[in-house]
Design a protein around this motif. Structure first.
Motif, short mmCIF file in Angstrom:
data_model
loop_
_atom_site.label_atom_id
_atom_site.label_comp_id
_atom_site.label_asym_id
_atom_site.label_seq_id
_atom_site.Cartn_x
_atom_site.Cartn_y
_atom_site.Cartn_z
N THR A 5 0.84 -1.19 0.00
CA THR A 5 0.00 0.00 0.00
C THR A 5 0.88 1.24 0.00
N GLN A 6 0.61 2.11 -0.93
CA GLN A 6 1.37 3.35 -1.02
C GLN A 6 0.42 4.50 -0.72
N PHE A 7 0.74 5.24 0.32
CA PHE A 7 -0.15 6.30 0.76
C PHE A 7 0.13 7.63 0.08
N LEU A 8 1.29 7.76 -0.53
CA LEU A 8 1.62 8.97 -1.27
C LEU A 8 2.50 8.54 -2.44
N THR A 9 1.97 8.69 -3.64
CA THR A 9 2.74 8.28 -4.81
C THR A 9 3.84 9.28 -5.10
N GLU A 10 4.78 8.87 -5.90
CA GLU A 10 5.87 9.77 -6.29
C GLU A 10 5.31 10.98 -7.02
N THR A 11 4.33 10.76 -7.89
CA THR A 11 3.71 11.86 -8.63
C THR A 11 3.05 12.86 -7.68
N GLU A 12 2.31 12.34 -6.70
CA GLU A 12 1.67 13.23 -5.73
C GLU A 12 2.71 14.00 -4.93
N SER A 13 3.77 13.33 -4.55
CA SER A 13 4.82 14.00 -3.80
C SER A 13 5.46 15.12 -4.61
N ILE A 14 5.67 14.88 -5.89
CA ILE A 14 6.23 15.90 -6.78
C ILE A 14 5.28 17.08 -6.89
N GLU A 15 3.99 16.79 -7.04
CA GLU A 15 2.99 17.86 -7.13
C GLU A 15 2.97 18.71 -5.87
N VAL A 16 3.04 18.05 -4.71
CA VAL A 16 3.07 18.80 -3.45
C VAL A 16 4.33 19.66 -3.40
N GLU A 17 5.46 19.08 -3.80
CA GLU A 17 6.72 19.82 -3.75
C GLU A 17 6.68 21.07 -4.64
N LYS A 18 5.98 20.99 -5.77
CA LYS A 18 5.88 22.11 -6.70
C LYS A 18 4.91 23.19 -6.20
N ILE A 78 -0.88 -3.23 7.42
CA ILE A 78 -1.02 -2.22 6.37
C ILE A 78 -0.03 -1.09 6.58
N LEU A 79 0.05 -0.60 7.81
CA LEU A 79 0.91 0.55 8.10
C LEU A 79 2.36 0.11 8.27
N LYS A 80 3.22 0.71 7.50
CA LYS A 80 4.65 0.41 7.58
C LYS A 80 5.36 1.70 8.01
N TRP A 81 6.14 1.62 9.05
CA TRP A 81 6.83 2.81 9.55
C TRP A 81 8.28 2.73 9.25
#
Length: 81
Positions: A5-18, A78-81
């Motif tokens: 399970t991925q809670f934040l995709t790379e694309t979403e992370s890039i969008e947030v960073e921009k 589900i949750l991985k820390w």
């Protein structure tokens, strides 16, 4: 339960960073996106709509995920820390 399970995709992370946000606002945005996705998973697992989730149900689900990791191994929840 869902695997990888991925809670934040790379694309979403890039969008947030921009986004034109402060570092703190970016962190909160990432947290909000991730939390929304986790709430969707919890609602799906409980077979109810996300709008009907209660705090108690979320806590119980988190306890269940924690118990699964303790009993079956860290990679089983589900949750991985």
């Amino acid at each position: 339960m869902l695997e990888n399970t991925q809670f934040l995709t790379e694309t979403e992370s890039i969008e947030v960073e921009k986004a034109l946000l402060t570092s703190s606002e970016k962190f909160l945005t990432r947290l909000t996106i991730s939390s929304f996705k986790l709430l969707q998973i919890i609602a799906q697992d409980l077979e109810i709509s996300i709008e009907n989730l209660t705090s108690e149900q979320i806590i119980l689900w988190m306890e269940k995920d924690s118990r699964i990791k303790r009993e079956k191994g860290e990679d089983q929840g589900i949750l991985k820390w």
